[in-house]
Design a protein around this motif. Structure first.
Motif, PDB file in Angstrom:
ATOM      1  N   GLY A 109       0.820  -1.209   0.000  1.00  0.00           N
ATOM      2  CA  GLY A 109       0.000   0.000   0.000  1.00  0.00           C
ATOM      3  C   GLY A 109       0.850   1.255   0.000  1.00  0.00           C
ATOM      4  O   GLY A 109       1.992   1.252   0.455  1.00  0.00           O
ATOM      5  N   ASP A 110       0.280   2.306  -0.546  1.00  0.00           N
ATOM      6  CA  ASP A 110       0.953   3.595  -0.654  1.00  0.00           C
ATOM      7  C   ASP A 110      -0.010   4.649  -0.104  1.00  0.00           C
ATOM      8  O   ASP A 110      -1.023   4.937  -0.728  1.00  0.00           O
ATOM      9  CB  ASP A 110       1.279   3.858  -2.125  1.00  0.00           C
ATOM     10  N   GLU A 111       0.288   5.191   1.094  1.00  0.00           N
ATOM     11  CA  GLU A 111      -0.622   6.151   1.716  1.00  0.00           C
ATOM     12  C   GLU A 111      -0.376   7.560   1.202  1.00  0.00           C
ATOM     13  O   GLU A 111       0.760   8.005   1.084  1.00  0.00           O
ATOM     14  CB  GLU A 111      -0.469   6.158   3.237  1.00  0.00           C
ATOM     15  N   ILE A 112      -1.467   8.231   0.905  1.00  0.00           N
ATOM     16  CA  ILE A 112      -1.427   9.647   0.544  1.00  0.00           C
ATOM     17  C   ILE A 112      -2.370  10.347   1.511  1.00  0.00           C
ATOM     18  O   ILE A 112      -3.579  10.099   1.493  1.00  0.00           O
ATOM     19  CB  ILE A 112      -1.867   9.865  -0.920  1.00  0.00           C
ATOM     20  N   HIS A 113      -1.801  11.160   2.389  1.00  0.00           N
ATOM     21  CA  HIS A 113      -2.609  11.838   3.400  1.00  0.00           C
ATOM     22  C   HIS A 113      -3.010  13.214   2.887  1.00  0.00           C
ATOM     23  O   HIS A 113      -2.156  14.009   2.513  1.00  0.00           O
ATOM     24  CB  HIS A 113      -1.846  11.958   4.722  1.00  0.00           C
ATOM     25  N   VAL A 114      -4.319  13.465   2.867  1.00  0.00           N
ATOM     26  CA  VAL A 114      -4.860  14.714   2.346  1.00  0.00           C
ATOM     27  C   VAL A 114      -5.243  15.625   3.511  1.00  0.00           C
ATOM     28  O   VAL A 114      -5.906  15.197   4.453  1.00  0.00           O
ATOM     29  CB  VAL A 114      -6.093  14.452   1.454  1.00  0.00           C
TER      30      VAL A 114
END
Length: 159
Positions: free
Chosen positions: A137-142
């Motif tokens: 998984g690759d987290e992108i925090h907005v």
């Protein structure tokens, strides 16, 4: 007025096709859904991806209640995929899917998929999906609009 969240679009573009599940997290009303369903979808279309190769499932919509059943959801995706080209699967509020960790595990090994999901509530975060999918998984925090984005948006409305 639409504020193009360039920083996040760039992150999504860089992670596109990397074989990992893109997990978009952030507090409520930070723009996760809009980022994926509107901005990123438009980027894909502008880049030549066919509309029928972008599968968007909004789990907050009552119309999509059947997709809470993991087998129904996976069968639907299998049936929509008609060729060997990449299908971009966007599931908004994935924590509403029963056994969503298993669903994501299945999608992560499904040939021809590039998977993007959002989630924001405590059930999603408490299951620690990012840890569960470490390496897959690759987290992108907005974050909510920055001061500069908000000011820009306000200035455009006043013109």
């Amino acid at each position: 007025m639409i504020v193009n969240r360039t920083t996040y679009i760039d992150q999504l573009v860089r992670s596109r096709g990397n074989g990992l599940i893109k997990i978009v997290t952030g507090i409520r009303r930070s723009g996760k859904s809009f980022l994926l369903k509107k901005l990123f979808r438009q980027h894909l279309l502008d880049d030549g991806v066919q509309d029928d190769h972008i599968i968007i499932i909004d789990m907050e919509s009552r119309k999509n209640k059947a997709f809470k059943d993991p087998d129904y959801l996976l069968d639907y995706i299998d049936n929509v995929m008609k060729d060997d080209n990449t299908y971009y699967i966007i599931i908004d509020e994935v924590q509403e899917v029963n056994d969503f960790v298993e669903v994501l595990s299945t999608l992560s090994v499904t040939e021809g998929t590039d998977v993007y999901v959002t989630g924001s509530n405590s059930r999603f975060l408490s299951s620690d999906v990012v840890t569960e999918f470490r390496g897959r998984g690759d987290e992108i925090h907005v974050w909510p609009l920055s001061l500069m984005e908000s000011t820009y948006k306000k200035c455009l409305r006043e013109e």
